[in-house]
Design a protein around this motif. Sequence first.
Motif, PDB file in Angstrom:
ATOM      1  N   TYR A 140       0.822  -1.209   0.000  1.00  0.00           N
ATOM      2  CA  TYR A 140       0.000   0.000   0.000  1.00  0.00           C
ATOM      3  C   TYR A 140       0.856   1.260   0.000  1.00  0.00           C
ATOM      4  O   TYR A 140       0.594   2.212  -0.743  1.00  0.00           O
ATOM      5  CB  TYR A 140      -0.942  -0.012   1.204  1.00  0.00           C
ATOM      6  N   ALA A 141       1.916   1.277   0.824  1.00  0.00           N
ATOM      7  CA  ALA A 141       2.802   2.440   0.848  1.00  0.00           C
ATOM      8  C   ALA A 141       3.477   2.646  -0.502  1.00  0.00           C
ATOM      9  O   ALA A 141       3.633   3.781  -0.970  1.00  0.00           O
ATOM     10  CB  ALA A 141       3.853   2.280   1.947  1.00  0.00           C
ATOM     11  N   GLY A 228       0.295 -12.589   0.382  1.00  0.00           N
ATOM     12  CA  GLY A 228       1.252 -11.519   0.171  1.00  0.00           C
ATOM     13  C   GLY A 228       0.887 -10.526  -0.909  1.00  0.00           C
ATOM     14  O   GLY A 228       1.681  -9.632  -1.215  1.00  0.00           O
ATOM     15  N   ARG A 229      -0.323 -10.640  -1.475  1.00  0.00           N
ATOM     16  CA  ARG A 229      -0.748  -9.726  -2.535  1.00  0.00           C
ATOM     17  C   ARG A 229      -2.169  -9.260  -2.256  1.00  0.00           C
ATOM     18  O   ARG A 229      -3.035 -10.068  -1.914  1.00  0.00           O
ATOM     19  CB  ARG A 229      -0.684 -10.422  -3.898  1.00  0.00           C
ATOM     20  N   PHE A 230      -2.435  -7.965  -2.446  1.00  0.00           N
ATOM     21  CA  PHE A 230      -3.710  -7.386  -2.046  1.00  0.00           C
ATOM     22  C   PHE A 230      -4.261  -6.470  -3.140  1.00  0.00           C
ATOM     23  O   PHE A 230      -3.511  -5.920  -3.951  1.00  0.00           O
ATOM     24  CB  PHE A 230      -3.551  -6.599  -0.738  1.00  0.00           C
ATOM     25  N   LEU A 271       6.912   2.040   6.648  1.00  0.00           N
ATOM     26  CA  LEU A 271       7.857   3.123   6.364  1.00  0.00           C
ATOM     27  C   LEU A 271       8.943   2.731   5.362  1.00  0.00           C
ATOM     28  O   LEU A 271       9.587   3.612   4.784  1.00  0.00           O
ATOM     29  CB  LEU A 271       8.511   3.595   7.665  1.00  0.00           C
ATOM     30  N   GLU A 272       9.151   1.425   5.143  1.00  0.00           N
ATOM     31  CA  GLU A 272      10.240   0.994   4.247  1.00  0.00           C
ATOM     32  C   GLU A 272      10.201   1.677   2.879  1.00  0.00           C
ATOM     33  O   GLU A 272      11.233   2.174   2.404  1.00  0.00           O
ATOM     34  CB  GLU A 272      10.203  -0.530   4.077  1.00  0.00           C
ATOM     35  N   PRO A 273       9.053   1.729   2.191  1.00  0.00           N
ATOM     36  CA  PRO A 273       9.054   2.372   0.870  1.00  0.00           C
ATOM     37  C   PRO A 273       9.322   3.872   0.894  1.00  0.00           C
ATOM     38  O   PRO A 273       9.551   4.472  -0.162  1.00  0.00           O
ATOM     39  CB  PRO A 273       7.636   2.078   0.344  1.00  0.00           C
ATOM     40  N   TRP A 274       9.291   4.484   2.068  1.00  0.00           N
ATOM     41  CA  TRP A 274       9.496   5.928   2.163  1.00  0.00           C
ATOM     42  C   TRP A 274      10.922   6.293   2.547  1.00  0.00           C
ATOM     43  O   TRP A 274      11.234   7.482   2.678  1.00  0.00           O
ATOM     44  CB  TRP A 274       8.517   6.516   3.185  1.00  0.00           C
TER      45      TRP A 274
END
Length: 336
Positions: A140-141, A228-230, A271-274
């Motif tokens: 989502y992020a 693992g997929r949404f 927060l990882e993708p940011w």
Amino acid sequence: MREDHTAVVDRGRYPDAVTPWERESWRAAALEWVADRLAAHGLVQDGALEVRLRPWSVLVRVPVAGRTAVWFRANPAASAFEGPLTAALARWVPGQVLRPLAVDAGRGWSLLPHGGELFRAVLDREPVAPREWEALLRQYAGMQSDLVPHAAGIERLGVPSARTAALPAVFDRLLAASHALDPDERARLAALRPRLADWCAELAAVGVPDTLDHADLHDGQLFRPEPGRFTFFDWGDAAVSHPFCSLRVTAERARDRYGPQVLPRLRDAYLEPWTGPGRTAAQLRRAAALAWRLSALGRAASWGRMFPGPAGARPGAVQSAQWLLELLAEPPFGSG
């Protein structure tokens, strides 16, 4: 559409909710539109309608011959942007959201395909580890990050603008409009205003850009087509705001299931993708704490997007006030 199929109506916890479904002329027009849009796709209704009425939407499951059912959704005027937004997201972030079969932007109507199994149904059926929630938050992020260049376009679709710098003004408007707060509650919130302005300034200074905030991303608003997929849906509460405001609802649902010890892991997964140059882990965690608190504004605002009641009255005032009072509560994982 022929009306010889029985309609099963579910009003949930809102037996007195007033929706346009009660008006025969509206109902006939909506069902005729569904029939026409189905025919455009070579489809035809085959079975009883299942109608879900809530103060914020009319949702109808329409069985279709030879394939899975489709869904008709009608939004109040204040969230009529949902159909056009869903269609735009299907172009901008394909595979992440449902692609509508049809949208009538002027009437707030959309026709949606079946999206698969709800994440909530998966959780009810089998053990699911917290890492699955971490995966959904990372996905989502990442989608939010991909939508940053489209923020202005999202606003042009009618999605409310609640950008980080404007949140103090959003607070002022919500506080002035609330009639469900007692004098002491109103005074406590008014006294919070200078601190709220400081939180917004500090959050903006981290440099994470405003983008789409779902504002109500829980396990009933997600399909899980595979582990693992949404697939994300139900955008009626959305706004263009600080992305981190989205974390709260998802994390609270996971906390209710696994306990508070999962919150730091979920926060860090989100927060990882940011992460990136100029943003330390400590800064991002502090930003997440600030946004957790400020997310109450988006939730308070969303309760104003209802079908009007008798004489134009709008429900949701009590719920909106309760969310404003959440501004007074400390975030569950501290300041970061």
